[in-house]
Design an enzyme around this catalytic site. Structure first.
Site, PDB file in Angstrom:
ATOM      1  N   ASP A 173      23.148  93.064 -28.766  1.00  0.00           N
ATOM      2  CA  ASP A 173      22.635  92.215 -29.850  1.00  0.00           C
ATOM      3  C   ASP A 173      23.141  92.699 -31.204  1.00  0.00           C
ATOM      4  OD1 ASP A 173      21.228  90.156 -30.982  1.00  0.00           O
ATOM      5  OD2 ASP A 173      19.294  91.168 -30.943  1.00  0.00           O
ATOM      6  N   GLY A 174      23.301  91.767 -32.126  1.00  0.00           N
ATOM      7  CA  GLY A 174      23.622  92.129 -33.505  1.00  0.00           C
ATOM      8  C   GLY A 174      25.029  91.765 -33.953  1.00  0.00           C
ATOM      9  N   ASN A 175      25.751  91.002 -33.148  1.00  0.00           N
ATOM     10  CA  ASN A 175      27.115  90.621 -33.537  1.00  0.00           C
ATOM     11  C   ASN A 175      27.111  89.787 -34.828  1.00  0.00           C
ATOM     12  OD1 ASN A 175      27.831  91.774 -31.161  1.00  0.00           O
ATOM     13  ND2 ASN A 175      28.491  89.912 -30.135  1.00  0.00           N
ATOM     14  N   ARG A 228      24.789  89.622 -37.207  1.00  0.00           N
ATOM     15  CA  ARG A 228      24.380  90.414 -38.381  1.00  0.00           C
ATOM     16  C   ARG A 228      25.495  91.344 -38.836  1.00  0.00           C
ATOM     17  NH1 ARG A 228      19.176  92.398 -35.734  1.00  0.00           N
ATOM     18  NH2 ARG A 228      20.098  91.156 -34.042  1.00  0.00           N
ATOM     19  N   TRP A 229      26.215  91.910 -37.856  1.00  0.00           N
ATOM     20  CA  TRP A 229      27.342  92.792 -38.192  1.00  0.00           C
ATOM     21  C   TRP A 229      28.354  92.013 -39.029  1.00  0.00           C
ATOM     22  CZ3 TRP A 229      32.569  92.665 -37.569  1.00  0.00           C
ATOM     23  CH2 TRP A 229      33.258  93.871 -37.759  1.00  0.00           C
ATOM     24  N   ARG A 237      30.324  84.571 -38.091  1.00  0.00           N
ATOM     25  CA  ARG A 237      29.666  85.174 -36.922  1.00  0.00           C
ATOM     26  C   ARG A 237      30.649  85.524 -35.786  1.00  0.00           C
ATOM     27  NH1 ARG A 237      24.438  84.817 -36.138  1.00  0.00           N
ATOM     28  NH2 ARG A 237      24.756  84.655 -33.905  1.00  0.00           N
ATOM     29  N   HIS A 289      31.487  88.681 -32.721  1.00  0.00           N
ATOM     30  CA  HIS A 289      31.686  88.615 -31.265  1.00  0.00           C
ATOM     31  C   HIS A 289      33.031  89.242 -30.895  1.00  0.00           C
ATOM     32  CE1 HIS A 289      28.117  86.304 -31.120  1.00  0.00           C
ATOM     33  NE2 HIS A 289      28.623  85.171 -31.552  1.00  0.00           N
ATOM     34  N   GLU A 292      19.532  80.305 -23.448  1.00  0.00           N
ATOM     35  CA  GLU A 292      19.156  79.855 -24.796  1.00  0.00           C
ATOM     36  C   GLU A 292      20.372  79.781 -25.734  1.00  0.00           C
ATOM     37  OE1 GLU A 292      17.541  82.296 -23.076  1.00  0.00           O
ATOM     38  OE2 GLU A 292      15.757  81.117 -22.583  1.00  0.00           O
ATOM     39  N   TRP A 301      23.015  78.334 -25.310  1.00  0.00           N
ATOM     40  CA  TRP A 301      23.627  76.993 -25.320  1.00  0.00           C
ATOM     41  C   TRP A 301      23.184  76.201 -26.538  1.00  0.00           C
ATOM     42  CZ3 TRP A 301      27.730  76.544 -22.592  1.00  0.00           C
ATOM     43  CH2 TRP A 301      27.841  77.104 -21.314  1.00  0.00           C
ATOM     44  N   LEU A 350      32.598 101.305 -10.193  1.00  0.00           N
ATOM     45  CA  LEU A 350      31.542 100.621 -10.951  1.00  0.00           C
ATOM     46  C   LEU A 350      31.513  99.119 -10.627  1.00  0.00           C
ATOM     47  CD1 LEU A 350      29.543 100.623 -13.499  1.00  0.00           C
ATOM     48  CD2 LEU A 350      31.557  99.931 -14.802  1.00  0.00           C
ATOM     49  N   GLU A 380      13.281 102.129 -17.580  1.00  0.00           N
ATOM     50  CA  GLU A 380      13.105 102.816 -18.851  1.00  0.00           C
ATOM     51  C   GLU A 380      13.816 102.000 -19.928  1.00  0.00           C
ATOM     52  OE1 GLU A 380      11.317 105.568 -19.435  1.00  0.00           O
ATOM     53  OE2 GLU A 380      10.760 105.648 -17.322  1.00  0.00           O
TER      54      GLU A 380
HETATM   55  C1  FPP Z   1      24.435  88.846 -29.506  1.00  0.00           C
HETATM   56  O1  FPP Z   1      24.696  88.893 -30.877  1.00  0.00           O
HETATM   57  C2  FPP Z   1      25.636  88.735 -28.687  1.00  0.00           C
HETATM   58  C3  FPP Z   1      25.988  87.653 -27.924  1.00  0.00           C
HETATM   59  C4  FPP Z   1      25.167  86.437 -27.852  1.00  0.00           C
HETATM   60  C5  FPP Z   1      27.218  87.592 -27.148  1.00  0.00           C
HETATM   61  C6  FPP Z   1      27.831  88.872 -26.636  1.00  0.00           C
HETATM   62  C7  FPP Z   1      29.261  88.606 -26.379  1.00  0.00           C
HETATM   63  C8  FPP Z   1      30.302  89.448 -26.599  1.00  0.00           C
HETATM   64  C9  FPP Z   1      30.116  90.824 -27.048  1.00  0.00           C
HETATM   65  C10 FPP Z   1      31.721  88.993 -26.418  1.00  0.00           C
HETATM   66  C11 FPP Z   1      32.227  88.611 -25.082  1.00  0.00           C
HETATM   67  C12 FPP Z   1      31.632  89.260 -23.889  1.00  0.00           C
HETATM   68  C13 FPP Z   1      32.285  89.913 -22.874  1.00  0.00           C
HETATM   69  C14 FPP Z   1      31.502  90.356 -21.715  1.00  0.00           C
HETATM   70  C15 FPP Z   1      33.739  90.201 -22.892  1.00  0.00           C
HETATM   71  P1  FPP Z   1      24.073  87.778 -31.823  1.00  0.00           P
HETATM   72  O2  FPP Z   1      25.118  86.748 -32.062  1.00  0.00           O
HETATM   73  O3  FPP Z   1      22.808  87.263 -31.242  1.00  0.00           O
HETATM   74  O4  FPP Z   1      23.794  88.609 -33.115  1.00  0.00           O
HETATM   75  P2  FPP Z   1      22.653  88.362 -34.207  1.00  0.00           P
HETATM   76  O5  FPP Z   1      21.345  88.579 -33.522  1.00  0.00           O
HETATM   77  O6  FPP Z   1      22.945  89.425 -35.225  1.00  0.00           O
HETATM   78  O7  FPP Z   1      22.841  86.988 -34.740  1.00  0.00           O
END
Ligand code: FPP
Length: 257
Positions: free
Chosen positions: A21-23, A25-26, A34, A38, A68, A70, A132, A208
């Site tokens: 989570d946090g892509n 916001r980053w 946004r 990702h 969600e 989608w 793995l 955990e």
């Molecule tokens: C959450 O950040 C992240 C996602 C919904 C997608 C994760 C996907 C990737 C890292 C890229 C592709 C994946 C693979 C397996 C190669 P957010 O957008 O909800 O961040 P926010 O909460 O800060 O808005």
């Protein structure tokens, strides 16, 4: 001593699940759109997969796209699907070299046909790898999975293949999408949110939980090692008392003749 060196290889979690989570916001913090978050997040996926494989962890499940999700803007969904296909294609060689098996949980049929094709191809190519197991949760939500499983159970009962009294925790779990995997022993969530967000609700009954404020694109191998070490310093009781756990451990250590 480096964090990695402090990890006890005999006490690794068999299955680690991650809510990445946090892509968004980053990206916002850096003044980017946004999707940039990702893109950078793919690097963190790579680091995490490598770290898990290097340690010898058996299962790693990544929450890559929820049911969600989608509801997000179409351009963001399209970008995520494209990134997924690209990442799989770019990493195929590395998956094979590192003996990593790829699998998926979720409503695969909801994905665009190209994503489905590429995923199935990669799953097929890596199916005999024995290191793995990398599980991507795609178009996944736990409530969806539980309802789907209930539907299957009812169908089996209606067909006469199963009796209502045969429905129990074990038979139900064996019909979930995670049937071949052990339950996660550790769940990591990044970005400082303390939620489960409809992820593996059945499977995390005794898991955990580890939360870090690091945003997913900044997540590193070292952060992963930190989470494993934190897990190893916890006492897992599964509803028993500490004394009972100590007794079980002592019996395990007793030399057998
Ligand atoms: C959450 O950040 C992240 C996602 C919904 C997608 C994760 C996907 C990737 C890292 C890229 C592709 C994946 C693979 C397996 C190669 P957010 O957008 O909800 O961040 P926010 O909460 O800060 O808005």
């Amino acid at each position: 001593m480096e964090i990695k060196e402090q990890i006890n290889r005999e006490k690794l979690p068999g299955h680690v699940a991650v809510i990445m989570d946090g892509n968004g916001r980053w990206a916002r913090k850096q003044g980017f759109v946004r999707v940039k978050g990702h893109e950078k997040g793919v690097g963190a996926v790579k680091a995490t997969v490598e770290a898990a494989a290097e340690l010898g962890i058996r299962y790693l499940t990544l929450f890559a796209f929820s049911t969600e999700n989608w509801n997000r803007p179409k351009y963001e969904i399209d970008a995520l699907m494209k990134l997924l296909v690209q990442a799989i294609n770019n990493e195929m060689e590395s998956l094979m070299e590192n003996n990593i098996r790829l699998t998926v949980i979720g409503d695969l049929q909801a994905l665009p046909p190209k994503s489905q094709r590429e995923l199935l191809k990669a799953i097929g190519t890596t199916s005999n790898n024995t290191g793995l197991t990398l599980v991507l949760a795609l178009s996944y939500s736990s409530r969806w999975e539980i309802v789907e499983t209930c539907r299957k159970v009812v169908e089996e009962v209606q067909k006469g293949n199963m009796k209502p009294e045969e429905i129990d925790v074990h038979s139900f779990a064996s019909m979930l999408t995670t049937t071949d995997m052990p339950d996660p022993e550790l769940l990591i969530r990044t970005s400082g949110e303390y939620r489960i967000s409809n992820f593996l609700l059945w499977q995390i009954a005794y898991t955990e939980l580890y939360f870090t404020s690091t945003l997913w694109p900044d997540f590193t191998k070292e952060e992963f090692h930190k989470a494993i070490l934190d897990y190893q310093n916890r006492e897992r009781r599964f509803g028993l008392t500490s004394e009972q756990i100590n007794q079980v451990e002592a019996t395990k250590k007793k030399p057998t003749k």
